[in-house]
Write an enzyme that holds these catalytic residues in place. Structure first.
Site, mmCIF file in Angstrom:
data_model
loop_
_atom_site.group_PDB
_atom_site.id
_atom_site.type_symbol
_atom_site.label_atom_id
_atom_site.label_comp_id
_atom_site.label_asym_id
_atom_site.label_seq_id
_atom_site.Cartn_x
_atom_site.Cartn_y
_atom_site.Cartn_z
ATOM 1 C CE LYS A 13 -2.535 -0.927 3.662
ATOM 2 N NZ LYS A 13 -2.002 -2.271 3.954
ATOM 3 N NE ARG A 88 -7.059 1.083 13.412
ATOM 4 C CZ ARG A 88 -7.622 0.363 14.382
ATOM 5 N NH1 ARG A 88 -7.666 -0.944 14.297
ATOM 6 N NH2 ARG A 88 -8.146 0.958 15.442
ATOM 7 N NE ARG A 127 9.414 -6.061 5.779
ATOM 8 C CZ ARG A 127 8.186 -5.548 5.772
ATOM 9 N NH1 ARG A 127 7.719 -4.992 4.677
ATOM 10 N NH2 ARG A 127 7.442 -5.587 6.853
ATOM 11 N NE ARG A 161 10.213 -4.134 10.709
ATOM 12 C CZ ARG A 161 9.438 -3.244 10.094
ATOM 13 N NH1 ARG A 161 9.802 -1.979 10.055
ATOM 14 N NH2 ARG A 161 8.315 -3.604 9.529
ATOM 15 N NE ARG A 172 1.979 -6.428 10.774
ATOM 16 C CZ ARG A 172 3.085 -6.259 10.043
ATOM 17 N NH1 ARG A 172 4.173 -6.950 10.324
ATOM 18 N NH2 ARG A 172 3.109 -5.395 9.051
#
Length: 217
Positions: A13, A88, A127, A161, A172
């Site tokens: 996004k 949201r 990542r 992370r 999430r």
């Protein structure tokens, strides 16, 4: 154009928002930027948000809505905007509609970036970030470093992370399905939603998005 961008974490996004906002000559307004600006400027809303965040609590809808409305009052948003991360949930979507109605305005479209769940997990969990410079980002599949665990740019250590661990990514996604996905149905009732695949090279996704948005206009 007045556009809302939705999609799960890892859909790209932020990347697409930057390209689309530039192509459409409208400001890209992200929730993260709203929070940072208000906190850094020490606004009343920023102080309220910081107090909740420091306590490890979610910032209430009314604070987020207040920040968004303040930002939409800025001159650069008068001729359009691209919202990323707001609304949201459905209460925030209803508040945005009410705000626009008071101004005699409405949304032009809601762009839904669609990505299979397994691809989201692969994108985020793969990542790796450089400890020396967080702007140096690699990926175990899509952008491998020349030496495992070592940044190509500066030789720093690459790490994952905590938020990018697979279990956290799935949490999430659960939150997205529970809280944010319902706004897609809400906007479908207004015939505003255009859904595109967010798979493939960034320029291809941007072109797909621009074509979809032209159809809404």
């Amino acid at each position: 154009m007045r556009i809302v961008l939705v999609g799960p974490p890892g859909a790209g996004k932020g990347t697409q928002a930057a390209y689309l906002a530039k192509n459409l000559s409208i400001p890209h307004i992200s929730t993260g930027d709203l929070f940072r600006a208000n906190i850094n400027q020490g606004t009343d809303l920023g102080k309220q948000a910081k107090a909740y965040m420091d306590a490890g609590e979610l910032v209430p809808d009314e604070v987020t809505i207040g920040m968004a409305e303040d930002r939409l009052e800025q001159p650069d948003a008068a001729k359009g905007f691209l919202l990323d991360g707001f609304p949201r949930n459905e209460p925030q979507a209803r508040a945005l509609d009410a705000y626009l109605e008071r101004k005699g305005l409405r949304l032009d479209g809601v762009l839904d970036l669609e990505v299979p769940e397994d691809e989201v997990v692969k994108r985020i969990a793969g990542r790796r970030i450089c400890r020396n410079d967080g702007a140096h980002v690699f990926h175990l599949e899509y952008k491998r470093p020349k030496v495992d665990g070592v940044c190509d740019e500066c030789g720093g250590e690459l790490y994952q992370r905590a938020d990018d661990a697979e279990d956290k990514v799935r949490t999430r996604l659960d939150v997205y399905h529970r809280e944010t996905e319902p706004i897609i149905d809400y906007y479908k009732q207004q015939d505003l939603v255009v859904t595109i695949s967010a798979l493939g090279p960034v320029p291809e996704v941007t072109q797909r998005a621009m074509e979809a948005l032209r159809r809404t206009g």
